[in-house]
Design a protein around this motif. Structure first.
Motif, PDB file in Angstrom:
ATOM      1  N   VAL A   1      25.317 -47.368  47.539  1.00 17.93           N
ATOM      2  CA  VAL A   1      24.510 -48.580  47.660  1.00 17.93           C
ATOM      3  C   VAL A   1      23.464 -48.627  46.553  1.00 17.93           C
ATOM      4  CG1 VAL A   1      22.858 -49.822  49.124  1.00 17.93           C
ATOM      5  CG2 VAL A   1      24.888 -48.755  50.147  1.00 17.93           C
ATOM      6  N   ASN A   2      22.794 -47.508  46.334  1.00 19.36           N
ATOM      7  CA  ASN A   2      21.706 -47.437  45.352  1.00 19.36           C
ATOM      8  C   ASN A   2      22.255 -47.013  43.997  1.00 19.36           C
ATOM      9  OD1 ASN A   2      18.924 -47.651  44.667  1.00 19.36           O
ATOM     10  ND2 ASN A   2      18.798 -45.419  44.638  1.00 19.36           N
ATOM     11  N   ALA A   3      22.934 -47.933  43.332  1.00 19.79           N
ATOM     12  CA  ALA A   3      23.571 -47.630  42.049  1.00 19.79           C
ATOM     13  C   ALA A   3      22.538 -47.478  40.937  1.00 19.79           C
ATOM     14  CB  ALA A   3      24.563 -48.734  41.698  1.00 19.79           C
ATOM     15  N   VAL A   4      22.948 -46.851  39.846  1.00 16.94           N
ATOM     16  CA  VAL A   4      22.055 -46.587  38.720  1.00 16.94           C
ATOM     17  C   VAL A   4      21.390 -47.860  38.227  1.00 16.94           C
ATOM     18  CG1 VAL A   4      22.007 -45.917  36.292  1.00 16.94           C
ATOM     19  CG2 VAL A   4      23.162 -44.461  37.948  1.00 16.94           C
ATOM     20  N   GLU A   5      22.159 -48.942  38.098  1.00 23.71           N
ATOM     21  CA  GLU A   5      21.591 -50.165  37.524  1.00 23.71           C
ATOM     22  C   GLU A   5      20.483 -50.754  38.400  1.00 23.71           C
ATOM     23  OE1 GLU A   5      25.686 -51.242  39.351  1.00 23.71           O
ATOM     24  OE2 GLU A   5      24.817 -49.642  38.106  1.00 23.71           O
ATOM     25  N   GLY A   6      20.478 -50.442  39.692  1.00 23.86           N
ATOM     26  CA  GLY A   6      19.428 -50.942  40.569  1.00 23.86           C
ATOM     27  C   GLY A   6      18.139 -50.160  40.479  1.00 23.86           C
ATOM     28  N   CYS A   7      18.158 -49.030  39.788  1.00 26.34           N
ATOM     29  CA  CYS A   7      16.985 -48.153  39.699  1.00 26.34           C
ATOM     30  C   CYS A   7      16.352 -48.128  38.323  1.00 26.34           C
ATOM     31  CB  CYS A   7      17.375 -46.727  40.075  1.00 26.34           C
ATOM     32  SG  CYS A   7      17.910 -46.539  41.763  1.00 26.34           S
ATOM     33  N   MET A   8      17.050 -48.641  37.327  1.00 23.63           N
ATOM     34  CA  MET A   8      16.554 -48.492  35.965  1.00 23.63           C
ATOM     35  C   MET A   8      15.241 -49.241  35.772  1.00 23.63           C
ATOM     36  SD  MET A   8      18.663 -46.509  34.403  1.00 23.63           S
ATOM     37  CE  MET A   8      18.576 -46.785  32.652  1.00 23.63           C
ATOM     38  N   PRO A   9      14.216 -48.584  35.233  1.00 31.29           N
ATOM     39  CA  PRO A   9      12.927 -49.246  35.011  1.00 31.29           C
ATOM     40  C   PRO A   9      12.961 -50.146  33.784  1.00 31.29           C
ATOM     41  CG  PRO A   9      12.854 -47.001  34.196  1.00 31.29           C
ATOM     42  CD  PRO A   9      14.203 -47.174  34.838  1.00 31.29           C
ATOM     43  N   SER A  10      12.014 -51.075  33.739  1.00 28.57           N
ATOM     44  CA  SER A  10      11.853 -51.931  32.572  1.00 28.57           C
ATOM     45  C   SER A  10      10.711 -51.397  31.720  1.00 28.57           C
ATOM     46  CB  SER A  10      11.546 -53.373  33.011  1.00 28.57           C
ATOM     47  OG  SER A  10      12.597 -53.906  33.781  1.00 28.57           O
ATOM     48  N   PHE A  11      11.014 -51.133  30.461  1.00 25.13           N
ATOM     49  CA  PHE A  11      10.004 -50.630  29.531  1.00 25.13           C
ATOM     50  C   PHE A  11       9.806 -51.623  28.400  1.00 25.13           C
ATOM     51  CE2 PHE A  11      11.139 -46.311  31.171  1.00 25.13           C
ATOM     52  CZ  PHE A  11       9.854 -45.927  31.548  1.00 25.13           C
ATOM     53  N   SER A  12       8.613 -51.628  27.834  1.00 26.36           N
ATOM     54  CA  SER A  12       8.357 -52.413  26.633  1.00 26.36           C
ATOM     55  C   SER A  12       9.111 -51.774  25.475  1.00 26.36           C
ATOM     56  CB  SER A  12       6.859 -52.422  26.322  1.00 26.36           C
ATOM     57  OG  SER A  12       6.417 -51.113  25.971  1.00 26.36           O
ATOM     58  N   PRO A  13       9.330 -52.525  24.379  1.00 28.85           N
ATOM     59  CA  PRO A  13      10.029 -51.934  23.231  1.00 28.85           C
ATOM     60  C   PRO A  13       9.376 -50.646  22.734  1.00 28.85           C
ATOM     61  CG  PRO A  13       9.856 -54.313  22.957  1.00 28.85           C
ATOM     62  CD  PRO A  13       9.050 -53.961  24.171  1.00 28.85           C
ATOM     63  N   GLU A  14       8.048 -50.567  22.814  1.00 26.63           N
ATOM     64  CA  GLU A  14       7.343 -49.368  22.347  1.00 26.63           C
ATOM     65  C   GLU A  14       7.614 -48.160  23.236  1.00 26.63           C
ATOM     66  OE1 GLU A  14       5.567 -53.035  21.007  1.00 26.63           O
ATOM     67  OE2 GLU A  14       5.820 -52.265  23.064  1.00 26.63           O
ATOM     68  N   GLU A  15       8.031 -48.402  24.474  1.00 28.00           N
ATOM     69  CA  GLU A  15       8.217 -47.311  25.434  1.00 28.00           C
ATOM     70  C   GLU A  15       9.673 -46.979  25.704  1.00 28.00           C
ATOM     71  OE1 GLU A  15       5.083 -47.255  28.785  1.00 28.00           O
ATOM     72  OE2 GLU A  15       5.616 -49.364  28.486  1.00 28.00           O
ATOM     73  N   MET A  16      10.607 -47.652  25.071  1.00 30.92           N
ATOM     74  CA  MET A  16      12.014 -47.439  25.390  1.00 30.92           C
ATOM     75  C   MET A  16      12.459 -45.998  25.169  1.00 30.92           C
ATOM     76  SD  MET A  16      13.339 -49.949  26.839  1.00 30.92           S
ATOM     77  CE  MET A  16      15.027 -49.352  26.817  1.00 30.92           C
ATOM     78  N   GLY A  17      11.723 -45.258  24.343  1.00 25.72           N
ATOM     79  CA  GLY A  17      12.050 -43.851  24.128  1.00 25.72           C
ATOM     80  C   GLY A  17      11.859 -42.995  25.365  1.00 25.72           C
ATOM     81  N   ARG A  18      11.244 -43.560  26.412  1.00 28.92           N
ATOM     82  CA  ARG A  18      11.040 -42.797  27.640  1.00 28.92           C
ATOM     83  C   ARG A  18      12.285 -42.786  28.521  1.00 28.92           C
ATOM     84  NH1 ARG A  18       5.265 -44.325  30.139  1.00 28.92           N
ATOM     85  NH2 ARG A  18       5.749 -42.519  31.441  1.00 28.92           N
ATOM     86  N   LEU A  19      13.354 -43.455  28.096  1.00 30.32           N
ATOM     87  CA  LEU A  19      14.632 -43.375  28.798  1.00 30.32           C
ATOM     88  C   LEU A  19      15.597 -42.544  27.953  1.00 30.32           C
ATOM     89  CD1 LEU A  19      15.337 -46.936  30.256  1.00 30.32           C
ATOM     90  CD2 LEU A  19      14.910 -44.813  31.519  1.00 30.32           C
ATOM     91  N   ALA A  20      16.159 -41.497  28.559  1.00 26.37           N
ATOM     92  CA  ALA A  20      17.097 -40.629  27.832  1.00 26.37           C
ATOM     93  C   ALA A  20      18.517 -41.174  27.979  1.00 26.37           C
ATOM     94  CB  ALA A  20      17.013 -39.207  28.378  1.00 26.37           C
ATOM     95  N   GLY A  21      18.693 -42.416  27.584  1.00 28.58           N
ATOM     96  CA  GLY A  21      20.021 -43.023  27.665  1.00 28.58           C
ATOM     97  C   GLY A  21      20.110 -44.035  28.787  1.00 28.58           C
TER      98      GLY A  21
END
Length: 510
Positions: free
Chosen positions: A208-228
């Protein structure tokens, strides 16, 4: 021989009907109080309550100058007052509030060494987290994190660790349930916590709780905080291949996370979760008021302190509602208290069920007594905002988050809200620790420090031994600054913490 009451018991307020035993008081002990004599009728354990005058059935019993319940049996002067003769009576609560102006921020030149983030927040640690969106991915996540031993991280000295974030949910919950809402919010907002340098999400593929439902939204400056973009086990080729892909993703992000360095930052960067667990009668006398003094000091510096555990403020909510900074904050706190009473009725339990067997063994009897001590953690400054569980906390000052009283569940919400440090009082002894934020364990009594020395960080019992509140406050405040700057706490020196992230699940599994 007649002893002075102050030698063996502590009277917290002149209007109290009970005093708190400093040590075991044998039956037959004769005590002098205000020119009269009180003979102890039963043995009084340390931390428990001694009646100073007779109380009729139904009459209120006072501690801290506040009502903590009513006599359920006749109480005579000298009696041991506890569960056998004291109960909470009807659970009543405040429904009104008083708005006061926020206090001015008066920052000093003091700083701590923290990690600046692009969104303006400051971390006390610099971590990479591997998040399981569902329990089915927990073993994969744990295996990925376990690969990054201290030896493998030695060449990345600015990275404090790679931490597995696991839990017991993510599937078999209703799609429109509070349980799923709280879980997704906690997992999504956790990546925004300033202690997190980067996050990687891992799911199974059919939950039920798939990956796409959990992904946070980051500003362009912060996108490096997601490891893929996240890993899905069923798409990646199974357990072993997902572990390999996760290890590779972390290895790619490690150099970037390691570029963050500690630098002097204002104390306004502190966002402290206030907690108590394994409380005893001394928690509300020493540790919690001491934490409240530190909380007030952090607020004056422009920082944030987060009180929580809604089920543990009943009977003491007036102390918060008398000092809200807005009608919105007052209405929100009353709304949350109303929800909890309805929740208790729907599930067939009483709010007074909250004190645990350990709390009661330590001298606490009713939820009112426990709450009056617990609220002291919030200090005396105005309450500026009330947040729902795991919401991101934006307002500086004293804020409240709606959580259960269970410590790991409550702290999980505060960490998702953005807290970068935990101040945690205990009287009976708690070994809670978090892999996501340093947890400073404040013992309410010196005997606990002697018994569990490896698990405690600060002895608040020193004020019972005669140390001034000012000196104790300064010492705890300096400990907070040191830990925020990188000093390790007792719980950080133990094994990796992988099972203490516990999102609130108020509804049953399907």
């Amino acid at each position: 021989m007649v002893e002075n009451l102050a030698q063996v018991a502590l009277l917290l307020d002149p209007g109290d009907t009970v005093a708190i035993a400093r040590r075991l008081i044998p039956a037959g002990t004769r005590l002098r109080l205000d020119g009269r004599e009180v003979v102890v009728r039963q043995e009084i354990p340390p931390g428990h309550k001694l009646a100073l005058r007779s109380v009729a059935v139904g009459e209120a019993v006072f501690r801290y100058g506040q009502r903590i319940g009513q006599a359920s049996q006749p109480i005579d002067a000298g009696d041991w007052v506890h569960s056998h003769n004291l109960d909470v009576g009807e659970i009543d609560r405040c429904t009104g509030w008083h708005v006061v102006p926020p206090l001015p921020v008066e920052p000093t030149a003091s700083t701590f060494l923290g990690f600046r983030r692009a969104d303006g927040q400051v971390g006390t640690r610099n971590l990479i987290i591997i998040i399981a969106t569902v329990n089915c991915a927990a073993s994969v996540v744990a295996r990925i994190a376990a690969h990054f031993t201290p030896e493998r991280l030695a060449e990345f000295p600015n990275v404090d660790g790679v931490v597995a974030v696991t839990h017991s949910s993510g599937c078999s919950v209703a799609p429109d349930s509070l349980s799923l809402l709280y879980l997704r919010r906690a997992l999504k907002n956790l990546a925004h916590n300033p202690n997190i340098g980067a996050a990687l999400y891992v799911g199974l593929g059919c939950e039920v709780n798939a990956v796409e439902g959990c992904m946070p939204s980051f500003s362009p400056e912060e996108m490096g905080r997601l490891a893929g973009p996240g890993l899905v086990i069923q798409e990646a080729g199974g357990f072993r291949r997902t572990v390999q892909a996760g290890i590779a993703a972390v290895e790619r992000i490690l150099p970037e996370v390691n570029r963050s360095i500690r630098e002097p930052v204002p104390l306004s960067g502190l966002k402290i979760a206030l907690q108590c667990g394994g409380s005893d009668s001394w928690s509300g006398v020493t540790a919690n008021p001491l934490m409240g003094r530190v909380a007030d000091r952090v607020v004056r510096e422009g920082g944030t302190v987060v009180l929580a555990e809604t089920s543990e403020i009943f009977g003491a909510e007036r102390l918060l509602l008398e000092r809200v900074a807005s009608d919105k904050a007052g209405a929100r706190l009353v709304e949350r208290l109303t929800w909890w009473l309805d929740y208790a009725r729907r599930n067939g339990f009483s709010i007074d069920n909250n004190p645990t067997p350990g709390n009661k063994a330590g001298g606490l009897t009713t939820i009112y007594e426990k709450s009056l001590g617990a609220v002291a953690k919030g200090g005396t400054t105005p309450l500026v905002e009330v947040y729902e569980y795991a919401e991101k906390i934006a307002a500086p000052g004293l804020v409240f988050m709606d959580t259960p009283g269970n410590d790991p569940v409550s702290v999980t919400g505060q960490l998702a809200g953005g807290c970068n440090l935990i101040l945690f009082s205990t009287g009976r002894g708690s070994v809670y620790g978090s892999g996501l934020a340093p947890c400073i364990k404040v013992a309410s009594n010196s005997a606990l420090v002697q018994r569990m020395a490896e698990d405690m960080d600060f002895d608040a019992g020193r004020v019972l031994a005669g140390e001034s509140w000012e000196d104790a406050e300064n010492a705890l405040f300096e400990r907070v600054i040191g830990v925020a700057s990188g000093q390790r706490t007792a719980s950080e020196n133990d094994a990796p913490r992988v099972h203490e992230f516990v999102p609130w699940q108020p509804e049953p599994f399907l």
